[in-house]
Design a protein around this motif. Structure first.
Motif, PDB file in Angstrom:
ATOM      1  N   MET A  62       1.128  61.809 -21.553  1.00 23.93           N
ATOM      2  CA  MET A  62       1.940  62.091 -22.731  1.00 23.93           C
ATOM      3  C   MET A  62       3.408  62.204 -22.287  1.00 23.93           C
ATOM      4  O   MET A  62       3.699  62.888 -21.317  1.00 23.93           O
ATOM      5  CB  MET A  62       1.457  63.400 -23.376  1.00 23.93           C
ATOM      6  CG  MET A  62       2.178  63.772 -24.641  1.00 23.93           C
ATOM      7  SD  MET A  62       1.570  65.292 -25.448  1.00 23.93           S
ATOM      8  CE  MET A  62      -0.106  64.904 -25.823  1.00 23.93           C
ATOM      9  N   ASP A  63       4.304  61.529 -22.990  1.00 26.47           N
ATOM     10  CA  ASP A  63       5.716  61.592 -22.637  1.00 26.47           C
ATOM     11  C   ASP A  63       6.337  62.899 -23.135  1.00 26.47           C
ATOM     12  O   ASP A  63       5.693  63.676 -23.850  1.00 26.47           O
ATOM     13  CB  ASP A  63       6.475  60.381 -23.183  1.00 26.47           C
ATOM     14  CG  ASP A  63       6.562  60.354 -24.709  1.00 26.47           C
ATOM     15  OD1 ASP A  63       5.861  61.139 -25.372  1.00 26.47           O
ATOM     16  OD2 ASP A  63       7.339  59.540 -25.235  1.00 26.47           O
ATOM     17  N   LYS A  64       7.575  63.138 -22.755  1.00 22.95           N
ATOM     18  CA  LYS A  64       8.257  64.395 -23.076  1.00 22.95           C
ATOM     19  C   LYS A  64       8.355  64.626 -24.585  1.00 22.95           C
ATOM     20  O   LYS A  64       8.094  65.726 -25.070  1.00 22.95           O
ATOM     21  CB  LYS A  64       9.648  64.388 -22.443  1.00 22.95           C
ATOM     22  CG  LYS A  64      10.377  65.692 -22.568  1.00 22.95           C
ATOM     23  CD  LYS A  64      11.695  65.633 -21.822  1.00 22.95           C
ATOM     24  CE  LYS A  64      12.470  66.920 -21.948  1.00 22.95           C
ATOM     25  NZ  LYS A  64      13.726  66.879 -21.188  1.00 22.95           N
ATOM     26  N   ALA A  65       8.725  63.597 -25.338  1.00 23.47           N
ATOM     27  CA  ALA A  65       8.846  63.734 -26.792  1.00 23.47           C
ATOM     28  C   ALA A  65       7.494  64.053 -27.425  1.00 23.47           C
ATOM     29  O   ALA A  65       7.399  64.907 -28.323  1.00 23.47           O
ATOM     30  CB  ALA A  65       9.438  62.468 -27.395  1.00 23.47           C
ATOM     31  N   LEU A  91       4.907  65.481 -25.927  1.00 18.68           N
ATOM     32  CA  LEU A  91       4.533  66.834 -25.519  1.00 18.68           C
ATOM     33  C   LEU A  91       5.263  67.868 -26.371  1.00 18.68           C
ATOM     34  O   LEU A  91       4.666  68.830 -26.848  1.00 18.68           O
ATOM     35  CB  LEU A  91       4.852  67.049 -24.039  1.00 18.68           C
ATOM     36  CG  LEU A  91       4.566  68.437 -23.488  1.00 18.68           C
ATOM     37  CD1 LEU A  91       3.089  68.784 -23.605  1.00 18.68           C
ATOM     38  CD2 LEU A  91       5.021  68.531 -22.029  1.00 18.68           C
ATOM     39  N   ARG A  92       6.563  67.654 -26.588  1.00 14.29           N
ATOM     40  CA  ARG A  92       7.355  68.570 -27.401  1.00 14.29           C
ATOM     41  C   ARG A  92       6.775  68.679 -28.818  1.00 14.29           C
ATOM     42  O   ARG A  92       6.598  69.768 -29.355  1.00 14.29           O
ATOM     43  CB  ARG A  92       8.819  68.128 -27.455  1.00 14.29           C
ATOM     44  CG  ARG A  92       9.704  69.079 -28.251  1.00 14.29           C
ATOM     45  CD  ARG A  92      11.154  68.627 -28.316  1.00 14.29           C
ATOM     46  NE  ARG A  92      11.767  68.647 -27.001  1.00 14.29           N
ATOM     47  CZ  ARG A  92      12.290  67.600 -26.385  1.00 14.29           C
ATOM     48  NH1 ARG A  92      12.305  66.418 -26.955  1.00 14.29           N
ATOM     49  NH2 ARG A  92      12.824  67.708 -25.184  1.00 14.29           N
ATOM     50  N   GLN A  93       6.450  67.540 -29.414  1.00 15.26           N
ATOM     51  CA  GLN A  93       5.898  67.528 -30.764  1.00 15.26           C
ATOM     52  C   GLN A  93       4.543  68.241 -30.801  1.00 15.26           C
ATOM     53  O   GLN A  93       4.274  69.035 -31.698  1.00 15.26           O
ATOM     54  CB  GLN A  93       5.751  66.100 -31.277  1.00 15.26           C
ATOM     55  CG  GLN A  93       5.226  66.032 -32.698  1.00 15.26           C
ATOM     56  CD  GLN A  93       5.120  64.617 -33.209  1.00 15.26           C
ATOM     57  OE1 GLN A  93       5.492  63.665 -32.543  1.00 15.26           O
ATOM     58  NE2 GLN A  93       4.606  64.462 -34.408  1.00 15.26           N
ATOM     59  N   HIS A  94       3.700  67.982 -29.813  1.00 22.45           N
ATOM     60  CA  HIS A  94       2.383  68.615 -29.732  1.00 22.45           C
ATOM     61  C   HIS A  94       2.521  70.141 -29.629  1.00 22.45           C
ATOM     62  O   HIS A  94       1.828  70.884 -30.340  1.00 22.45           O
ATOM     63  CB  HIS A  94       1.629  68.054 -28.525  1.00 22.45           C
ATOM     64  CG  HIS A  94       0.314  68.697 -28.269  1.00 22.45           C
ATOM     65  ND1 HIS A  94      -0.801  68.457 -29.042  1.00 22.45           N
ATOM     66  CD2 HIS A  94      -0.061  69.593 -27.320  1.00 22.45           C
ATOM     67  CE1 HIS A  94      -1.803  69.179 -28.585  1.00 22.45           C
ATOM     68  NE2 HIS A  94      -1.389  69.868 -27.531  1.00 22.45           N
ATOM     69  N   ILE A  95       3.405  70.602 -28.766  1.00 20.04           N
ATOM     70  CA  ILE A  95       3.615  72.042 -28.583  1.00 20.04           C
ATOM     71  C   ILE A  95       4.163  72.664 -29.873  1.00 20.04           C
ATOM     72  O   ILE A  95       3.718  73.737 -30.294  1.00 20.04           O
ATOM     73  CB  ILE A  95       4.573  72.323 -27.401  1.00 20.04           C
ATOM     74  CG1 ILE A  95       3.969  71.834 -26.084  1.00 20.04           C
ATOM     75  CG2 ILE A  95       4.950  73.788 -27.325  1.00 20.04           C
ATOM     76  CD1 ILE A  95       2.777  72.601 -25.600  1.00 20.04           C
ATOM     77  N   GLN A  96       5.123  72.011 -30.512  1.00 17.69           N
ATOM     78  CA  GLN A  96       5.694  72.541 -31.751  1.00 17.69           C
ATOM     79  C   GLN A  96       4.645  72.661 -32.847  1.00 17.69           C
ATOM     80  O   GLN A  96       4.597  73.658 -33.567  1.00 17.69           O
ATOM     81  CB  GLN A  96       6.860  71.670 -32.220  1.00 17.69           C
ATOM     82  CG  GLN A  96       8.092  71.833 -31.374  1.00 17.69           C
ATOM     83  CD  GLN A  96       9.211  70.866 -31.733  1.00 17.69           C
ATOM     84  OE1 GLN A  96       8.984  69.853 -32.383  1.00 17.69           O
ATOM     85  NE2 GLN A  96      10.419  71.190 -31.305  1.00 17.69           N
TER      86      GLN A  96
END
Length: 124
Positions: free
Chosen positions: A1-4, A6-11
């Motif tokens: 999973m790329d950074k963007a 991962l960020r969306q998943h965490i949010q």
């Protein structure tokens, strides 16, 4: 999973956490981190947390009430520096929507330790 991604998943997962559970997690993190932040350091820098990040307000209040110096980061045009705050410091949102102290000047001292809240961190 790329950074963007991962960020969306965490949010998305963070939004599902109840206010009561967030408060419990913030208290647990505060209790753990205050043991690291308060003793042995004179100049502590703390970033003000954003909406879904670990709440740093209590940490900032504890540093100030302990009589220690608390520094906050400031971004003014191309300049980045830390400024010392007090219990009387007033704040306004910067162009990124982040609260920053009003009427600031660069702190004479550098931070001994810096607390940066976030949703997730990777080794990279």
């Amino acid at each position: 999973m790329d950074k963007a991604g991962l960020r969306q998943h965490i949010q998305e997962n963070t939004r599902k956490i109840s206010a009561a559970d967030k408060a419990k997690e913030n208290t647990m993190i505060f209790d753990t981190r205050q043991k690291e932040l308060l003793p042995g350091h004179t100049n502590r820098a703390v970033y003000i947390s954003l909406l879904n990040e670990v709440d740093t307000k209590k940490i900032i209040e504890t540093i100030l009430s302990s009589g220690k110096k608390c520094l906050l980061p400031i971004q003014q045009e191309d300049n980045f520096f830390f400024t010392e705050i007090t219990n009387k410091t007033q704040y306004q949102k910067n162009k990124y929507g982040i609260l920053e102290p009003i009427n600031t000047q660069q702190a004479k001292q550098k931070p001994d330790v810096i607390l940066v809240p976030g949703l997730a961190f990777t080794k990279q």
